[in-house]
Design a protein around this motif. Structure first.
Motif, short mmCIF file in Angstrom:
data_model
loop_
_atom_site.label_atom_id
_atom_site.label_comp_id
_atom_site.label_asym_id
_atom_site.label_seq_id
_atom_site.Cartn_x
_atom_site.Cartn_y
_atom_site.Cartn_z
N LYS A 1 1.23 5.74 7.88
CA LYS A 1 1.17 4.70 8.90
C LYS A 1 0.83 5.37 10.21
CE LYS A 1 3.46 0.73 10.85
NZ LYS A 1 4.73 0.05 11.11
N ALA B 1 3.54 6.33 1.93
CA ALA B 1 2.32 5.77 2.53
C ALA B 1 2.17 6.29 3.95
CB ALA B 1 2.38 4.24 2.54
N ARG C 1 0.85 -1.19 0.00
CA ARG C 1 0.00 0.00 0.00
C ARG C 1 0.88 1.24 0.00
NH1 ARG C 1 -1.39 3.38 3.94
NH2 ARG C 1 -0.64 1.96 5.54
N GLY C 2 0.73 2.03 -1.03
CA GLY C 2 1.53 3.25 -1.11
C GLY C 2 1.35 3.90 -2.46
N THR C 3 1.86 5.10 -2.57
CA THR C 3 1.80 5.84 -3.83
C THR C 3 3.22 6.07 -4.30
OG1 THR C 3 -0.12 6.99 -2.94
CG2 THR C 3 0.90 7.96 -4.88
#
Ligand SMILES: [Zn+2]
Length: 114
Positions: free
Chosen positions: A67, A65, A35-37
């Motif tokens: 957290k 991302a 999950r991340g860009t």
């Protein structure tokens, strides 16, 4: 005994739901999920006579991302770019499929259709 926990027989599922579930299952069985860009950033290196000092900045890829409400980022070296890109795409695909399945059940709950 409640029948809410019983799995829905696959034969009773709509084809669109079966298709999404099998694509999701394939991703859950061992595909990398991240999950991340991905963001490209310009940066200046430490070398005093490098072209980046004259405006030709280096492009570096990061995955960003959140957290626990905080943003964190990770530099992605060129050699790791293909696999990190794939993990990010696979996560997005899994998330999209999960959301689409949820939407089907939203409609079932809304129309009270079993
Ligand atoms: Zn440089």
């Amino acid at each position: 005994m409640s029948d809410r926990k019983k799995a829905i027989p696959r034969a009773r599922m709509a084809a669109s739901e079966r298709d999404r579930r099998s694509r999701l299952a394939r991703l859950m069985h061992g595909a990398g999920l991240l999950r991340g860009t991905l963001v490209l950033r310009e940066r200046v290196c430490g070398k005093p006579n490098c072209r980046c000092r004259k405006g030709h900045k280096h492009l570096a890829l990061y995955v960003v991302a959140s957290k626990r409400g905080r943003l964190r980022q990770l530099y992605v070296p060129k050699a790791w770019e293909p696999r990190v890109r794939q993990w990010v795409e696979q996560y997005q695909e899994a998330r999209r499929l999960l959301e689409e399945i949820s939407e089907l059940y939203w409609d079932k709950a809304r129309t009270r259709q079993e």
